[in-house]
Design a protein around this motif. Structure first.
Motif, PDB file in Angstrom:
ATOM      1  N   ARG A 168       3.048   1.838  -6.563  1.00 15.26           N
ATOM      2  CA  ARG A 168       2.177   0.663  -6.631  1.00 15.26           C
ATOM      3  C   ARG A 168       2.361  -0.076  -7.954  1.00 15.26           C
ATOM      4  O   ARG A 168       2.405  -1.314  -7.987  1.00 15.26           O
ATOM      5  CB  ARG A 168       0.709   1.067  -6.435  1.00 15.26           C
ATOM      6  CG  ARG A 168       0.415   1.683  -5.075  1.00 15.26           C
ATOM      7  CD  ARG A 168      -1.088   1.711  -4.801  1.00 15.26           C
ATOM      8  NE  ARG A 168      -1.844   2.441  -5.802  1.00 15.26           N
ATOM      9  CZ  ARG A 168      -2.092   3.740  -5.788  1.00 15.26           C
ATOM     10  NH1 ARG A 168      -1.588   4.491  -4.803  1.00 15.26           N
ATOM     11  NH2 ARG A 168      -2.817   4.312  -6.733  1.00 15.26           N
ATOM     12  N   ALA A 169       2.473   0.671  -9.038  1.00 18.05           N
ATOM     13  CA  ALA A 169       2.662   0.038 -10.347  1.00 18.05           C
ATOM     14  C   ALA A 169       3.990  -0.714 -10.402  1.00 18.05           C
ATOM     15  O   ALA A 169       4.075  -1.819 -10.955  1.00 18.05           O
ATOM     16  CB  ALA A 169       2.595   1.097 -11.445  1.00 18.05           C
ATOM     17  N   CYS A 205       0.858  -1.184   0.000  1.00 16.39           N
ATOM     18  CA  CYS A 205       0.000   0.000   0.000  1.00 16.39           C
ATOM     19  C   CYS A 205       0.892   1.231   0.000  1.00 16.39           C
ATOM     20  O   CYS A 205       1.843   1.310   0.779  1.00 16.39           O
ATOM     21  CB  CYS A 205      -0.895  -0.022   1.237  1.00 16.39           C
ATOM     22  SG  CYS A 205      -1.765   1.515   1.556  1.00 16.39           S
ATOM     23  N   ASP A 206       0.601   2.179  -0.876  1.00 21.27           N
ATOM     24  CA  ASP A 206       1.358   3.433  -0.927  1.00 21.27           C
ATOM     25  C   ASP A 206       0.494   4.462  -1.649  1.00 21.27           C
ATOM     26  O   ASP A 206      -0.230   4.101  -2.596  1.00 21.27           O
ATOM     27  CB  ASP A 206       2.689   3.235  -1.671  1.00 21.27           C
ATOM     28  CG  ASP A 206       3.638   4.402  -1.478  1.00 21.27           C
ATOM     29  OD1 ASP A 206       4.531   4.313  -0.601  1.00 21.27           O
ATOM     30  OD2 ASP A 206       3.491   5.433  -2.181  1.00 21.27           O
ATOM     31  N   PRO A 207       0.543   5.737  -1.232  1.00 20.50           N
ATOM     32  CA  PRO A 207      -0.272   6.744  -1.926  1.00 20.50           C
ATOM     33  C   PRO A 207       0.216   7.073  -3.328  1.00 20.50           C
ATOM     34  O   PRO A 207      -0.539   7.657  -4.116  1.00 20.50           O
ATOM     35  CB  PRO A 207      -0.169   7.967  -1.001  1.00 20.50           C
ATOM     36  CG  PRO A 207       1.095   7.768  -0.236  1.00 20.50           C
ATOM     37  CD  PRO A 207       1.240   6.294  -0.062  1.00 20.50           C
ATOM     38  N   ARG A 208       1.450   6.674  -3.660  1.00 25.92           N
ATOM     39  CA  ARG A 208       2.007   7.017  -4.971  1.00 25.92           C
ATOM     40  C   ARG A 208       1.667   5.931  -5.997  1.00 25.92           C
ATOM     41  O   ARG A 208       2.098   4.790  -5.874  1.00 25.92           O
ATOM     42  CB  ARG A 208       3.527   7.180  -4.879  1.00 25.92           C
ATOM     43  CG  ARG A 208       3.973   8.333  -3.988  1.00 25.92           C
ATOM     44  CD  ARG A 208       5.491   8.374  -3.828  1.00 25.92           C
ATOM     45  NE  ARG A 208       5.985   7.164  -3.196  1.00 25.92           N
ATOM     46  CZ  ARG A 208       6.932   6.382  -3.711  1.00 25.92           C
ATOM     47  NH1 ARG A 208       7.487   6.674  -4.876  1.00 25.92           N
ATOM     48  NH2 ARG A 208       7.332   5.302  -3.063  1.00 25.92           N
ATOM     49  N   PRO A 209       0.922   6.287  -7.048  1.00 30.71           N
ATOM     50  CA  PRO A 209       0.560   5.266  -8.051  1.00 30.71           C
ATOM     51  C   PRO A 209       1.769   4.658  -8.746  1.00 30.71           C
ATOM     52  O   PRO A 209       1.747   3.477  -9.102  1.00 30.71           O
ATOM     53  CB  PRO A 209      -0.343   6.032  -9.035  1.00 30.71           C
ATOM     54  CG  PRO A 209      -0.126   7.476  -8.754  1.00 30.71           C
ATOM     55  CD  PRO A 209       0.289   7.583  -7.334  1.00 30.71           C
ATOM     56  N   GLU A 210       2.832   5.456  -8.930  1.00 36.25           N
ATOM     57  CA  GLU A 210       4.012   4.905  -9.599  1.00 36.25           C
ATOM     58  C   GLU A 210       4.684   3.829  -8.754  1.00 36.25           C
ATOM     59  O   GLU A 210       5.236   2.852  -9.281  1.00 36.25           O
ATOM     60  CB  GLU A 210       5.009   6.022  -9.945  1.00 36.25           C
ATOM     61  CG  GLU A 210       5.670   6.732  -8.766  1.00 36.25           C
ATOM     62  CD  GLU A 210       4.891   7.898  -8.211  1.00 36.25           C
ATOM     63  OE1 GLU A 210       5.502   8.732  -7.512  1.00 36.25           O
ATOM     64  OE2 GLU A 210       3.679   7.986  -8.483  1.00 36.25           O
ATOM     65  N   THR A 224      -1.775  -4.729  -4.942  1.00 33.96           N
ATOM     66  CA  THR A 224      -1.502  -3.380  -4.453  1.00 33.96           C
ATOM     67  C   THR A 224      -2.812  -2.744  -4.012  1.00 33.96           C
ATOM     68  O   THR A 224      -3.885  -3.041  -4.556  1.00 33.96           O
ATOM     69  CB  THR A 224      -0.836  -2.505  -5.530  1.00 33.96           C
ATOM     70  OG1 THR A 224      -1.711  -2.392  -6.661  1.00 33.96           O
ATOM     71  CG2 THR A 224       0.486  -3.106  -5.967  1.00 33.96           C
ATOM     72  N   HIS A 225      -2.694  -1.870  -3.024  1.00 36.89           N
ATOM     73  CA  HIS A 225      -3.870  -1.226  -2.437  1.00 36.89           C
ATOM     74  C   HIS A 225      -3.595   0.260  -2.259  1.00 36.89           C
ATOM     75  O   HIS A 225      -2.464   0.666  -1.967  1.00 36.89           O
ATOM     76  CB  HIS A 225      -4.200  -1.846  -1.085  1.00 36.89           C
ATOM     77  CG  HIS A 225      -4.427  -3.326  -1.141  1.00 36.89           C
ATOM     78  ND1 HIS A 225      -5.617  -3.891  -1.519  1.00 36.89           N
ATOM     79  CD2 HIS A 225      -3.580  -4.364  -0.864  1.00 36.89           C
ATOM     80  CE1 HIS A 225      -5.519  -5.212  -1.468  1.00 36.89           C
ATOM     81  NE2 HIS A 225      -4.292  -5.530  -1.072  1.00 36.89           N
ATOM     82  N   GLU A 226      -4.646   1.063  -2.406  1.00 34.09           N
ATOM     83  CA  GLU A 226      -4.502   2.501  -2.237  1.00 34.09           C
ATOM     84  C   GLU A 226      -4.585   2.924  -0.781  1.00 34.09           C
ATOM     85  O   GLU A 226      -4.108   4.001  -0.418  1.00 34.09           O
ATOM     86  CB  GLU A 226      -5.569   3.244  -3.051  1.00 34.09           C
ATOM     87  CG  GLU A 226      -5.396   3.108  -4.550  1.00 34.09           C
ATOM     88  CD  GLU A 226      -6.348   3.993  -5.312  1.00 34.09           C
ATOM     89  OE1 GLU A 226      -6.745   5.039  -4.756  1.00 34.09           O
ATOM     90  OE2 GLU A 226      -6.704   3.653  -6.451  1.00 34.09           O
ATOM     91  N   ASP A 227      -5.221   2.109   0.068  1.00 33.02           N
ATOM     92  CA  ASP A 227      -5.350   2.494   1.467  1.00 33.02           C
ATOM     93  C   ASP A 227      -5.007   1.320   2.373  1.00 33.02           C
ATOM     94  O   ASP A 227      -5.045   0.152   1.974  1.00 33.02           O
ATOM     95  CB  ASP A 227      -6.748   3.032   1.774  1.00 33.02           C
ATOM     96  CG  ASP A 227      -7.821   1.987   1.561  1.00 33.02           C
ATOM     97  OD1 ASP A 227      -7.970   1.096   2.414  1.00 33.02           O
ATOM     98  OD2 ASP A 227      -8.508   2.059   0.516  1.00 33.02           O
TER      99      ASP A 227
END
Length: 397
Positions: free
Chosen positions: A43-44, A36-41, A55-58
């Motif tokens: 997570r990708a 989980c991490d706030p950065r989309p890059e 991967t998770h956004e929260d």
């Protein structure tokens, strides 16, 4: 797929995660299954690096992931309480980066959450995991060298001039050497002392107004019964105690002393806090960095360390080094060598596995982290008031 491995989810894919990444991808007892991490890059990048992992956004979604057995909380200090609570409430064991919290109340709430959830709470990595300090502890416990009477810990680095986010230069938000660096030294000394500390007297101040937080400290810990420890740390990028360690760096890798001054030079042309934060972000996972190098990295030739440590016992002085322990006895000097590490920071993975898979209570428990945090907070209080501060939460010592 690794069998008999702890299935681990990671909260925060920043610098702490990058430092632990060689351990996470190489140790056979760990398997990364979610992040989980706030950065989309970021997570990708994680999705590309770890086939089949989610991967998770929260944090709530990661903690609800049925594939996750344990959560590694590698988020900034100020989020530790919420993230530990979320993991414990979901029945996940937790490894949380040091410091455990920013206040005693937060630390106690985290310990209570782990107990209510029936899970183990571990704090680390700190250098008290490192094999040379553990070997020195066993040598002290053997009684062969008499009782320890004095412990000296000295470390000098370029800590304060590495790229920082704004909150990392604000003591009130958990920034500065006392929250980020002192836990290492405090825990090494506590490990070697083998009993709870009673009080601390310390000095610390802001030397460089441009950085705005403490980069150095001196402290005297009283363990009672004739045992004391001095802790000195200087992160102002002048002298480097790796010179005392055969130029092995903190991570157990060789260093080039000819690269003196690089930390300050890298900041010389930075014009704003935003530029500095961007410079730090280049060292984070998912920007220019992925898991490829960590997977292929050879084991380090030496163990992690945290500067010069000397344990003065009644019949010998013991000096942990990156490759073992030097014994300076009454009539001889000899070296107790350790085999080279198979995996960087392997001790963290092994303690986590033992807790999760075997139910063995960890040394670096929440109570251990609470005792360390109390000393760090008392260090700040003593430096501010000029008085000795009594310690009351050292039962895990």
């Amino acid at each position: 797929m690794r069998q008999d491995a702890v299935q681990l989810g990671v909260v925060g894919l920043g610098r702490a995660f990058m430092l632990m990444l060689p351990t996470l991808v190489q140790h056979p007892r760990l398997r990364l299954v979610a992040a989980c991490d706030p950065r989309p890059e970021a997570r990708a990048c994680f999705a590309r690096d770890f086939a089949g992992a989610r991967t998770h956004e929260d944090v709530a979604a990661l903690c609800a992931d049925p594939a996750v057995q344990a959560v590694y909380v590698a988020s900034p200090h100020q989020f530790h309480l919420d993230h530990v609570r979320a993991a414990a409430a979901a029945g996940k064991h937790v490894l949380v980066e040091k410091p455990l919290a920013l206040s005693l109340e937060e630390a106690q709430a985290m310990i209570a959450a782990a107990r209510a959830g029936g899970v183990h709470l571990l704090v680390g990595h700190s250098h008290s995991f490192d094999a040379p300090y553990r070997l020195a502890r066993e040598m002290i416990r053997s009684g062969a060298y008499g009782a320890p009477r004095m412990i000296t810990a000295l470390n000098a680095t370029d800590y304060l001039y590495r790229p920082r986010r704004p909150e990392e230069l604000d003591t009130a938000q958990g920034g500065g050497a006392i929250f980020s660096q002192a836990p290492h030294q405090v825990e090494v000394v506590r490990l070697l002392a083998g009993r709870p500390a009673r009080s601390i007297r310390a000095a610390a101040s802001v030397w460089d107004p441009a950085r705005g937080t403490e980069g150095a400290y001196n402290a005297l810990l009283d363990f009672g019964e004739g045992l004391s420890a001095t802790l000195t740390y200087d992160g102002h990028a002048h002298f480097d105690t790796d010179e005392f360690q055969g130029w092995f760096g903190e991570m157990g890798l060789p260093r080039d002393p000819g690269r003196y001054g690089e930390a300050r030079a890298a900041l010389a042309h930075i014009r704003s806090r935003e530029e500095e934060a961007a410079l730090k972000n280049r060292r984070a996972y998912g920007t220019n960095l992925d898991a490829g190098e960590a997977r292929s990295a050879a084991p380090p030739p030496a163990y992690n360390h945290f500067g010069l440590v000397l344990v003065s016992c009644e019949r010998a002085a013991l000096r942990p080094t990156p490759q073992g322990v030097m014994v300076h006895g009454d009539t001889e000097r000899r070296f107790e060598a350790l085999p080279p590490p198979a995996v960087a920071r392997q001790e963290v993975a092994e303690e986590l596995y033992d807790a999760v898979a075997r139910g063995i209570p960890p040394l670096h428990s929440g109570e251990w982290g609470l005792a360390t945090l109390e000393i760090c907070l008392a260090l700040l209080e003593s430096a501010r008031t000029g008085r000795e501060v009594a310690l009351r939460h050292q039962g895990a010592g």
